[in-house]
Design a protein around this motif. Structure first.
Motif, PDB file in Angstrom:
ATOM      1  N   PRO A  27       0.831  -1.130   0.105  1.00  0.00           N
ATOM      2  CA  PRO A  27      -0.339  -0.057   0.148  1.00  0.00           C
ATOM      3  C   PRO A  27       1.022   1.265   0.114  1.00  0.00           C
ATOM      4  O   PRO A  27       2.167   1.415  -0.192  1.00  0.00           O
ATOM      5  CB  PRO A  27      -0.661  -0.261   1.104  1.00  0.00           C
ATOM      6  N   TYR A  28       0.768   2.257  -0.015  1.00  0.00           N
ATOM      7  CA  TYR A  28       1.345   3.666  -0.412  1.00  0.00           C
ATOM      8  C   TYR A  28      -0.083   4.690  -0.385  1.00  0.00           C
ATOM      9  O   TYR A  28      -1.140   4.514  -0.219  1.00  0.00           O
ATOM     10  CB  TYR A  28       1.410   3.260  -2.031  1.00  0.00           C
ATOM     11  N   LEU A  29       1.033   6.118   0.058  1.00  0.00           N
ATOM     12  CA  LEU A  29      -0.495   6.943   0.568  1.00  0.00           C
ATOM     13  C   LEU A  29      -0.512   7.394  -0.605  1.00  0.00           C
ATOM     14  O   LEU A  29       0.566   8.040  -1.383  1.00  0.00           O
ATOM     15  CB  LEU A  29       0.152   7.488   1.835  1.00  0.00           C
ATOM     16  N   GLY A  35       1.586   9.952  -4.511  1.00  0.00           N
ATOM     17  CA  GLY A  35       1.940   8.866  -4.151  1.00  0.00           C
ATOM     18  C   GLY A  35       3.329   9.024  -3.674  1.00  0.00           C
ATOM     19  O   GLY A  35       4.755   8.672  -4.001  1.00  0.00           O
ATOM     20  N   TYR A  36       3.223   8.435  -2.528  1.00  0.00           N
ATOM     21  CA  TYR A  36       4.437   8.700  -1.475  1.00  0.00           C
ATOM     22  C   TYR A  36       4.655   6.378  -0.653  1.00  0.00           C
ATOM     23  O   TYR A  36       3.332   6.328  -0.057  1.00  0.00           O
ATOM     24  CB  TYR A  36       3.614   8.789   0.052  1.00  0.00           C
ATOM     25  N   GLU A  37       5.807   6.088  -1.267  1.00  0.00           N
ATOM     26  CA  GLU A  37       6.032   4.264  -1.280  1.00  0.00           C
ATOM     27  C   GLU A  37       5.910   5.255   0.763  1.00  0.00           C
ATOM     28  O   GLU A  37       6.687   5.552   1.545  1.00  0.00           O
ATOM     29  CB  GLU A  37       7.349   3.847  -1.477  1.00  0.00           C
ATOM     30  N   ILE A  38       5.311   3.662   1.604  1.00  0.00           N
ATOM     31  CA  ILE A  38       5.359   3.784   3.090  1.00  0.00           C
ATOM     32  C   ILE A  38       6.383   2.721   3.647  1.00  0.00           C
ATOM     33  O   ILE A  38       6.509   1.884   3.234  1.00  0.00           O
ATOM     34  CB  ILE A  38       4.173   4.076   3.541  1.00  0.00           C
ATOM     35  N   THR A  39       7.016   3.022   4.041  1.00  0.00           N
ATOM     36  CA  THR A  39       7.990   2.599   5.646  1.00  0.00           C
ATOM     37  C   THR A  39       7.598   2.371   5.977  1.00  0.00           C
ATOM     38  O   THR A  39       7.698   3.354   6.956  1.00  0.00           O
ATOM     39  CB  THR A  39       9.786   3.028   5.089  1.00  0.00           C
ATOM     40  N   LEU A  40       7.574   1.392   7.273  1.00  0.00           N
ATOM     41  CA  LEU A  40       6.638   1.652   8.606  1.00  0.00           C
ATOM     42  C   LEU A  40       7.937   1.165   9.734  1.00  0.00           C
ATOM     43  O   LEU A  40       8.421   0.376   9.637  1.00  0.00           O
ATOM     44  CB  LEU A  40       5.949   1.107   8.828  1.00  0.00           C
ATOM     45  N   THR A  41       7.359   1.978  10.971  1.00  0.00           N
ATOM     46  CA  THR A  41       8.572   2.294  12.204  1.00  0.00           C
ATOM     47  C   THR A  41       7.900   0.705  12.573  1.00  0.00           C
ATOM     48  O   THR A  41       6.883   0.245  12.361  1.00  0.00           O
ATOM     49  CB  THR A  41       8.558   3.566  12.880  1.00  0.00           C
ATOM     50  N   ARG A  42       8.236  -0.217  13.533  1.00  0.00           N
ATOM     51  CA  ARG A  42       8.482  -0.771  14.906  1.00  0.00           C
ATOM     52  C   ARG A  42       7.344  -0.030  15.128  1.00  0.00           C
ATOM     53  O   ARG A  42       6.361  -1.543  15.961  1.00  0.00           O
ATOM     54  CB  ARG A  42       9.270  -1.281  15.903  1.00  0.00           C
ATOM     55  N   ASP A  43       6.878   0.628  15.355  1.00  0.00           N
ATOM     56  CA  ASP A  43       5.002   0.725  16.262  1.00  0.00           C
ATOM     57  C   ASP A  43       3.982   0.976  15.403  1.00  0.00           C
ATOM     58  O   ASP A  43       2.863   1.204  15.920  1.00  0.00           O
ATOM     59  CB  ASP A  43       5.730   2.806  16.779  1.00  0.00           C
ATOM     60  N   LYS A  60       1.931  10.116  10.944  1.00  0.00           N
ATOM     61  CA  LYS A  60       3.032  10.804  11.619  1.00  0.00           C
ATOM     62  C   LYS A  60       4.511  10.382  10.493  1.00  0.00           C
ATOM     63  O   LYS A  60       4.609   9.695  10.661  1.00  0.00           O
ATOM     64  CB  LYS A  60       2.979  10.956  12.654  1.00  0.00           C
ATOM     65  N   VAL A  61       4.784  11.231   9.750  1.00  0.00           N
ATOM     66  CA  VAL A  61       6.442  11.071   9.593  1.00  0.00           C
ATOM     67  C   VAL A  61       7.387  12.122   9.631  1.00  0.00           C
ATOM     68  O   VAL A  61       7.964  12.779  10.046  1.00  0.00           O
ATOM     69  CB  VAL A  61       6.197  11.914   8.159  1.00  0.00           C
ATOM     70  N   ASN A  62       7.925  10.387   9.781  1.00  0.00           N
ATOM     71  CA  ASN A  62       9.733  11.049  10.561  1.00  0.00           C
ATOM     72  C   ASN A  62      10.808  11.043   9.776  1.00  0.00           C
ATOM     73  O   ASN A  62      11.693  12.177   9.941  1.00  0.00           O
ATOM     74  CB  ASN A  62      10.054   9.531  11.218  1.00  0.00           C
ATOM     75  N   HIS A  63      10.799  10.456   8.368  1.00  0.00           N
ATOM     76  CA  HIS A  63      11.680  11.227   7.543  1.00  0.00           C
ATOM     77  C   HIS A  63      10.596  10.471   6.179  1.00  0.00           C
ATOM     78  O   HIS A  63       9.540  10.120   6.357  1.00  0.00           O
ATOM     79  CB  HIS A  63      12.353  10.192   7.322  1.00  0.00           C
ATOM     80  N   ILE A  64      11.080  12.109   4.800  1.00  0.00           N
ATOM     81  CA  ILE A  64      10.736  12.234   3.436  1.00  0.00           C
ATOM     82  C   ILE A  64      11.954  11.850   2.873  1.00  0.00           C
ATOM     83  O   ILE A  64      12.876  12.543   3.348  1.00  0.00           O
ATOM     84  CB  ILE A  64       9.670  12.698   3.567  1.00  0.00           C
ATOM     85  N   PHE A  65      11.730  10.665   1.658  1.00  0.00           N
ATOM     86  CA  PHE A  65      13.225  11.214   1.099  1.00  0.00           C
ATOM     87  C   PHE A  65      12.096  10.800  -0.553  1.00  0.00           C
ATOM     88  O   PHE A  65      11.719  10.886  -0.869  1.00  0.00           O
ATOM     89  CB  PHE A  65      14.344   9.244   0.651  1.00  0.00           C
ATOM     90  N   ASP A  74       7.818   8.270  -6.310  1.00  0.00           N
ATOM     91  CA  ASP A  74       9.367   8.203  -6.413  1.00  0.00           C
ATOM     92  C   ASP A  74       9.643   9.244  -4.874  1.00  0.00           C
ATOM     93  O   ASP A  74      10.828   9.649  -4.522  1.00  0.00           O
ATOM     94  CB  ASP A  74      10.033   9.658  -7.297  1.00  0.00           C
ATOM     95  N   LEU A  75       8.226   9.422  -4.276  1.00  0.00           N
ATOM     96  CA  LEU A  75       8.493   9.897  -2.917  1.00  0.00           C
ATOM     97  C   LEU A  75       8.542   8.876  -1.949  1.00  0.00           C
ATOM     98  O   LEU A  75       7.259   7.939  -2.285  1.00  0.00           O
ATOM     99  CB  LEU A  75       7.511  10.805  -2.337  1.00  0.00           C
ATOM    100  N   TYR A  76       9.245   8.499  -0.544  1.00  0.00           N
ATOM    101  CA  TYR A  76       9.180   7.039  -0.261  1.00  0.00           C
ATOM    102  C   TYR A  76       9.463   8.299   1.333  1.00  0.00           C
ATOM    103  O   TYR A  76       9.883   9.275   2.074  1.00  0.00           O
ATOM    104  CB  TYR A  76      10.418   7.075   0.071  1.00  0.00           C
ATOM    105  N   ILE A  77       8.053   7.921   3.191  1.00  0.00           N
ATOM    106  CA  ILE A  77       8.113   7.844   3.893  1.00  0.00           C
ATOM    107  C   ILE A  77       8.445   7.047   5.087  1.00  0.00           C
ATOM    108  O   ILE A  77       7.963   6.191   4.510  1.00  0.00           O
ATOM    109  CB  ILE A  77       6.611   8.993   4.518  1.00  0.00           C
ATOM    110  N   VAL A  78       8.538   7.866   6.076  1.00  0.00           N
ATOM    111  CA  VAL A  78       8.663   6.715   7.151  1.00  0.00           C
ATOM    112  C   VAL A  78       7.843   6.912   8.209  1.00  0.00           C
ATOM    113  O   VAL A  78       7.449   8.538   8.711  1.00  0.00           O
ATOM    114  CB  VAL A  78      10.000   6.722   7.978  1.00  0.00           C
ATOM    115  N   VAL A  79       6.810   6.314   8.101  1.00  0.00           N
ATOM    116  CA  VAL A  79       5.670   6.323   9.240  1.00  0.00           C
ATOM    117  C   VAL A  79       5.539   5.798  10.486  1.00  0.00           C
ATOM    118  O   VAL A  79       5.956   5.019  11.287  1.00  0.00           O
ATOM    119  CB  VAL A  79       3.935   5.371   8.252  1.00  0.00           C
TER     120      VAL A  79
END
Length: 91
Positions: A27-29, A35-43, A60-65, A74-79
Motif C-alpha cells: 500500500p502507498y499513501l 504518491g508516497y511509498e511507505i516504510t513503517l517503523t516498529r510502532d 506521522k512522518v519521521n522522514h521523507i526522501f 518517487d517519494l518515500y516516507i517513514v511513518v
C-alpha cells in the motif's frame, strides 16, 4: 556519483493526510497528486496499514526522501503513526 539506491532527504513534514491506496507491491499513501511509498517503523504493524487501504488517514512522518531517479512514486516516507479518519457518513 549516485547509484540507483541514492536517496535525497527532503524537508520533513510532521504529518501528511491522504488516502491509503493498494499498490502493486505494498500500500502507498496518495496525498493530493503525490504518491508516497511507505516504510513503517516498529510502532506501526503492517496489518494496520493494509487494513486502512481505501481510507483517509493522517500519518506521522519521521522522514521523507525522494529517489534520485524518477519513478511513478518517487517519494518515500517513514511513518511512525497511522490514524484512520472516522467516516462521518456511510453512503
Amino acid at each position: 556519483m549516485g547509484g540507483q539506491d541514492s536517496f535525497i532527504e527532503m524537508e520533513n513534514p510532521s504529518e501528511l493526510t491522504g488516502t491509503i491506496m493498494a499498490g502493486d507491491d505494498a500500500p502507498y499513501l496518495l496525498a493530493g497528486d503525490v504518491g508516497y511509498e511507505i516504510t513503517l517503523t516498529r510502532d506501526v504493524p503492517l496489518k494496520e496499514l493494509t487494513a486502512a487501504v481505501g481510507q483517509t488517514v493522517t500519518v506521522k512522518v519521521n522522514h521523507i526522501f525522494r529517489t534520485a531517479e524518477a519513478t511513478p512514486r518517487d517519494l518515500y516516507i517513514v511513518v511512525s503513526k497511522l490514524t484512520v479518519h472516522d467516516p462521518h457518513s456511510a453512503s
